[in-house]
Design an enzyme around this catalytic site. Structure first.
Site, mmCIF file in Angstrom:
data_model
loop_
_atom_site.group_PDB
_atom_site.id
_atom_site.type_symbol
_atom_site.label_atom_id
_atom_site.label_comp_id
_atom_site.label_asym_id
_atom_site.label_seq_id
_atom_site.Cartn_x
_atom_site.Cartn_y
_atom_site.Cartn_z
ATOM 1 N N THR A 122 0.883 -1.209 0.019
ATOM 2 C CA THR A 122 -0.064 -0.045 0.003
ATOM 3 C C THR A 122 0.856 1.476 0.117
ATOM 4 O O THR A 122 1.947 1.130 0.291
ATOM 5 C CB THR A 122 -1.027 -0.004 1.347
ATOM 6 O OG1 THR A 122 -1.618 1.221 1.449
ATOM 7 C CG2 THR A 122 -0.091 -0.300 2.521
ATOM 8 N N ASP A 123 0.159 2.276 -0.429
ATOM 9 C CA ASP A 123 0.955 3.681 -0.306
ATOM 10 C C ASP A 123 1.168 4.325 0.924
ATOM 11 O O ASP A 123 1.758 5.104 1.432
ATOM 12 C CB ASP A 123 0.416 4.496 -1.524
ATOM 13 C CG ASP A 123 -1.088 4.869 -1.110
ATOM 14 O OD1 ASP A 123 -1.677 4.141 -0.204
ATOM 15 O OD2 ASP A 123 -1.963 5.862 -1.699
ATOM 16 N N GLU A 124 0.125 3.508 1.872
ATOM 17 C CA GLU A 124 0.033 4.187 3.076
ATOM 18 C C GLU A 124 1.494 4.030 3.894
ATOM 19 O O GLU A 124 1.647 4.805 5.041
ATOM 20 C CB GLU A 124 -0.874 3.653 4.025
ATOM 21 C CG GLU A 124 -2.315 3.583 3.539
ATOM 22 C CD GLU A 124 -3.483 3.567 4.367
ATOM 23 O OE1 GLU A 124 -3.297 3.734 5.711
ATOM 24 O OE2 GLU A 124 -4.755 3.730 3.988
ATOM 25 N N TYR A 149 -1.818 -0.504 11.030
ATOM 26 C CA TYR A 149 -2.028 -1.183 9.790
ATOM 27 C C TYR A 149 -0.848 -0.632 8.955
ATOM 28 O O TYR A 149 -0.136 -1.643 8.466
ATOM 29 C CB TYR A 149 -3.211 -0.662 8.983
ATOM 30 C CG TYR A 149 -3.436 -0.993 7.619
ATOM 31 C CD1 TYR A 149 -3.463 -2.343 7.168
ATOM 32 C CD2 TYR A 149 -3.264 0.157 6.631
ATOM 33 C CE1 TYR A 149 -3.362 -2.368 5.798
ATOM 34 C CE2 TYR A 149 -3.419 -0.100 5.390
ATOM 35 C CZ TYR A 149 -3.351 -1.480 4.735
ATOM 36 O OH TYR A 149 -3.364 -1.845 3.445
ATOM 37 N N LYS A 153 2.238 -3.248 7.291
ATOM 38 C CA LYS A 153 2.419 -3.405 6.000
ATOM 39 C C LYS A 153 3.902 -2.978 5.654
ATOM 40 O O LYS A 153 4.685 -3.609 4.826
ATOM 41 C CB LYS A 153 1.631 -2.573 5.165
ATOM 42 C CG LYS A 153 -0.063 -2.992 5.132
ATOM 43 C CD LYS A 153 -0.261 -4.390 4.419
ATOM 44 C CE LYS A 153 0.081 -4.611 3.098
ATOM 45 N NZ LYS A 153 -0.439 -5.848 2.619
HETATM 46 P P1 NAD Z 1 -9.765 -7.288 2.084
HETATM 47 O O1 NAD Z 1 -9.723 -7.172 3.835
HETATM 48 O O2 NAD Z 1 -10.879 -7.011 1.429
HETATM 49 O O3 NAD Z 1 -9.266 -8.667 2.247
HETATM 50 C C1 NAD Z 1 -8.332 -9.355 2.972
HETATM 51 C C2 NAD Z 1 -8.508 -11.074 2.837
HETATM 52 O O4 NAD Z 1 -7.354 -11.731 3.356
HETATM 53 C C3 NAD Z 1 -9.626 -11.556 3.374
HETATM 54 O O5 NAD Z 1 -10.429 -12.294 2.307
HETATM 55 C C4 NAD Z 1 -9.328 -12.299 4.505
HETATM 56 O O6 NAD Z 1 -10.196 -13.390 4.988
HETATM 57 C C5 NAD Z 1 -7.933 -12.821 4.069
HETATM 58 N N1 NAD Z 1 -6.942 -12.936 5.368
HETATM 59 C C6 NAD Z 1 -6.938 -12.220 6.490
HETATM 60 N N2 NAD Z 1 -6.097 -12.599 7.346
HETATM 61 C C7 NAD Z 1 -5.626 -13.789 6.717
HETATM 62 C C8 NAD Z 1 -4.781 -14.861 7.186
HETATM 63 N N3 NAD Z 1 -4.180 -14.784 8.380
HETATM 64 N N4 NAD Z 1 -4.625 -16.049 6.286
HETATM 65 C C9 NAD Z 1 -5.465 -16.237 5.070
HETATM 66 N N5 NAD Z 1 -5.969 -15.168 4.638
HETATM 67 C C10 NAD Z 1 -6.221 -14.212 5.469
HETATM 68 O O7 NAD Z 1 -8.444 -6.691 1.666
HETATM 69 P P2 NAD Z 1 -8.253 -5.908 0.359
HETATM 70 O O8 NAD Z 1 -8.727 -4.483 0.393
HETATM 71 O O9 NAD Z 1 -8.834 -6.682 -0.798
HETATM 72 O O10 NAD Z 1 -6.483 -5.722 0.235
HETATM 73 C C11 NAD Z 1 -5.907 -6.718 -0.148
HETATM 74 C C12 NAD Z 1 -4.344 -6.458 -0.054
HETATM 75 O O11 NAD Z 1 -4.096 -5.232 -0.972
HETATM 76 C C13 NAD Z 1 -3.843 -6.094 1.408
HETATM 77 O O12 NAD Z 1 -2.671 -6.568 1.284
HETATM 78 C C14 NAD Z 1 -3.903 -4.450 1.516
HETATM 79 O O13 NAD Z 1 -2.994 -4.077 2.151
HETATM 80 C C15 NAD Z 1 -3.500 -4.254 -0.078
HETATM 81 N N6 NAD Z 1 -3.956 -2.985 -0.503
HETATM 82 C C16 NAD Z 1 -5.407 -2.600 -0.508
HETATM 83 C C17 NAD Z 1 -5.792 -1.389 -1.027
HETATM 84 C C18 NAD Z 1 -7.078 -0.953 -1.062
HETATM 85 O O14 NAD Z 1 -7.524 0.070 -1.458
HETATM 86 N N7 NAD Z 1 -8.063 -1.682 -0.364
HETATM 87 C C19 NAD Z 1 -4.721 -0.464 -1.572
HETATM 88 C C20 NAD Z 1 -3.287 -1.060 -1.787
HETATM 89 C C21 NAD Z 1 -3.181 -2.104 -1.255
HETATM 90 O O1 DAU Z 2 -4.301 3.895 0.449
HETATM 91 C C1 DAU Z 2 -4.491 2.405 0.232
HETATM 92 C C2 DAU Z 2 -5.280 2.173 1.512
HETATM 93 O O2 DAU Z 2 -6.583 2.473 1.280
HETATM 94 C C3 DAU Z 2 -5.172 0.575 1.716
HETATM 95 O O3 DAU Z 2 -3.696 0.191 1.998
HETATM 96 C C4 DAU Z 2 -6.249 0.209 2.896
HETATM 97 O O4 DAU Z 2 -6.287 -1.251 3.169
HETATM 98 C C5 DAU Z 2 -7.698 0.682 2.555
HETATM 99 O O5 DAU Z 2 -8.438 0.539 3.433
HETATM 100 C C6 DAU Z 2 -7.518 2.343 2.400
HETATM 101 O O6 DAU Z 2 -7.192 3.059 3.527
HETATM 102 P P1 DAU Z 2 -7.912 4.258 3.819
HETATM 103 O O7 DAU Z 2 -7.786 4.497 5.241
HETATM 104 O O8 DAU Z 2 -7.548 5.356 3.195
HETATM 105 O O9 DAU Z 2 -9.527 4.005 3.380
HETATM 106 P P2 DAU Z 2 -10.928 4.040 4.089
HETATM 107 O O10 DAU Z 2 -12.044 3.821 3.045
HETATM 108 O O11 DAU Z 2 -11.094 3.606 5.585
HETATM 109 O O12 DAU Z 2 -10.887 5.820 4.218
HETATM 110 C C7 DAU Z 2 -10.789 6.557 2.815
HETATM 111 C C8 DAU Z 2 -10.795 8.030 3.524
HETATM 112 O O13 DAU Z 2 -12.103 8.256 4.116
HETATM 113 C C9 DAU Z 2 -9.867 8.077 4.853
HETATM 114 O O14 DAU Z 2 -9.359 9.714 4.854
HETATM 115 C C10 DAU Z 2 -10.865 8.100 6.058
HETATM 116 C C11 DAU Z 2 -12.009 8.779 5.460
HETATM 117 N N1 DAU Z 2 -13.288 7.933 5.951
HETATM 118 C C12 DAU Z 2 -13.327 6.633 6.070
HETATM 119 C C13 DAU Z 2 -14.533 5.904 6.591
HETATM 120 C C14 DAU Z 2 -14.573 4.523 6.870
HETATM 121 C C15 DAU Z 2 -14.325 8.562 6.503
HETATM 122 O O15 DAU Z 2 -14.337 10.096 6.518
HETATM 123 N N2 DAU Z 2 -15.533 8.091 7.005
HETATM 124 C C16 DAU Z 2 -15.625 6.853 7.234
HETATM 125 O O16 DAU Z 2 -16.580 6.382 7.670
#
Ligand code: NAD
Ligand code: DAU
Length: 334
Positions: A122-124, A149, A153
């Site tokens: 992730t970019d975080e 988190y 990562k």
């Molecule tokens: P998600 O939370 O939707 O899915 C995570 C999955 O991992 C789930 O199916 C869960 O059951 C599985 N999991 C969790 N713990 C586990 C374990 N111990 N063993 C096996 N499986 C396990 O997550 P996502 O949003 O699809 O993100 C997927 C990946 O991409 C993550 O590594 C996250 O850090 C990265 N990522 C997410 C975003 C985003 O915007 N969602 C952006 C950049 C990177």
């Molecule tokens: O940048 C990549 C990341 O994006 C991934 O690594 C994470 O797995 C993914 O969850 C996401 O993280 P964020 O914290 O950016 O996503 P989230 O949807 O939780 O929040 C997006 C923005 O919205 C953030 O500034 C917080 C705000 N927010 C979020 C929620 C859930 C609100 O204002 N209200 C809310 O209820």
């Protein structure tokens, strides 16, 4: 090619499996997922009878199972993680366990079985940028994570890189910005807003709402991973991001309300997230120059498509909100 996809029942993992099996129908995929609250096998209904797709329920922290599954594959694509920042603030323990220890266990299995490893990150990990600056995270930005988190990562990224430097394990890493699209768990901003609007509930906006994320449609992320797997340089990290010009959370929520023809009185400002990162933006010029990748889905059109998907697939997210989705595995697989 045979792929071991960890976390394939989650949002991006399931979109990736659907993408891959439709583009490379001859390849085999093993989906290895613990089915935490975020795992939902209903996302993969359309492929569950495909002979090239197999689901294995299990924890990536389990050495024996991880080693056994890695034994017969060509590559690991590692999505499995605890992914929600707010949950990491409430309870960091599962983040440390899965994101750090789980990645270590997988790396050991990859090393033992001489398997290529792609780590989805992730970019975080880079921390936060100033609002209204032109700055972007780039290949030389130092790590500076702020939440449990993002710290977990960041640790996993360092571990993955160390296995390349120390043991020559063939790895690649992608650090991507915020994804949106179908099958995203309705705890994340965009699906939470859409589903709350459908239910007539308020949309919680953290702090002043002027936080900026670099939104990318999930298919573009899947395509970036595909290119990195096929043509990426071993040992290298690729930054992947979107096209949005600094759009704030509150602007996104107002867009969603407008598209859904609802009143802005559904907006509710609430207490801010502790350690909230102000702004993310990604310079994705390296993956563009080296691999020819760029985002192909613009934010406005695909936000509309995503809203449409959640409106048409209310059964999918209502079963999540009631907990019914967690019974699907028992019914279909046992
Ligand atoms: P998600 O939370 O939707 O899915 C995570 C999955 O991992 C789930 O199916 C869960 O059951 C599985 N999991 C969790 N713990 C586990 C374990 N111990 N063993 C096996 N499986 C396990 O997550 P996502 O949003 O699809 O993100 C997927 C990946 O991409 C993550 O590594 C996250 O850090 C990265 N990522 C997410 C975003 C985003 O915007 N969602 C952006 C950049 C990177
Ligand atoms: O940048 C990549 C990341 O994006 C991934 O690594 C994470 O797995 C993914 O969850 C996401 O993280 P964020 O914290 O950016 O996503 P989230 O949807 O939780 O929040 C997006 C923005 O919205 C953030 O500034 C917080 C705000 N927010 C979020 C929620 C859930 C609100 O204002 N209200 C809310 O209820």
């Amino acid at each position: 090619m045979k792929l071991l996809v960890t976390g394939g029942a989650g949002f991006i993992g399931s979109n990736f499996i659907l993408y891959w099996l439709s583009k490379y129908p001859q390849d085999k995929i093993v989906n290895f997922d613990k089915l935490t609250y975020a795992g939902n096998l209903e996302n993969l209904k359309s492929v569950e009878k495909n002979p090239n797709y197999e689901f294995v329920q299990g924890d990536i922290c389990n050495h024996e199972l991880t080693n056994q599954l890695t034994n017969s594959v060509d590559i690991i694509i590692h999505f499995a993680a605890e992914s929600h920042v707010d949950r990491s603030i409430m309870d960091p323990a599962p983040f440390i366990k899965t994101n750090i220890e789980g990645t270590y266990v997988l790396l050991e299995a990859a090393l033992k079985n001489k398997v290529r490893f792609h780590h989805v990150s992730t970019d975080e990990v880079f921390g936060a940028l100033e609002l209204n600056s032109k700055e972007k995270f780039n290949d030389t930005t130092p790590y500076n994570p702020h939440s449990p988190y993002s710290a977990s990562k960041a640790s996993s990224d360092h571990l993955v890189r160390s296995y390349f430097d120390t043991y020559d394990l063939p790895i690649t890493i992608s650090n991507c910005s915020n994804n949106f699209g179908s099958y995203q768990f309705p705890e994340k901003l965009i699906p939470l807003a859409i589903t709350n609007i459908v239910e007539g509930k308020k949309i919680p906006v953290y702090g002043d709402g002027l936080y900026v994320r670099d939104w990318l449609y999930v298919d573009d992320h899947c395509r970036a991973i595909d290119l990195i797997i096929q043509k990426g340089q071993i040992g290298k990290t690729y930054l992947v991001g979107g096209l949005t010009e600094d759009i704030s959370n509150i602007e996104i929520i107002k867009k969603i309300l407008k598209i859904m023809d609802k009143n802005e009185n559904l907006i509710e400002y609430v207490k801010d997230r502790p350690g909230h990162d102000r702004r993310y933006a990604i310079d994705w010029s390296t993956i563009n120059k080296e691999l020819g990748w760029k985002p192909e889905h613009n934010f406005d059109d695909y936000l509309k498509m995503t809203i449409d998907w959640y409106v048409k697939n209310q059964d999918w997210w209502k079963r999540i909100k009631t907990g019914e989705y967690q019974k699907y595995y028992e019914k279909q697989y046992k």
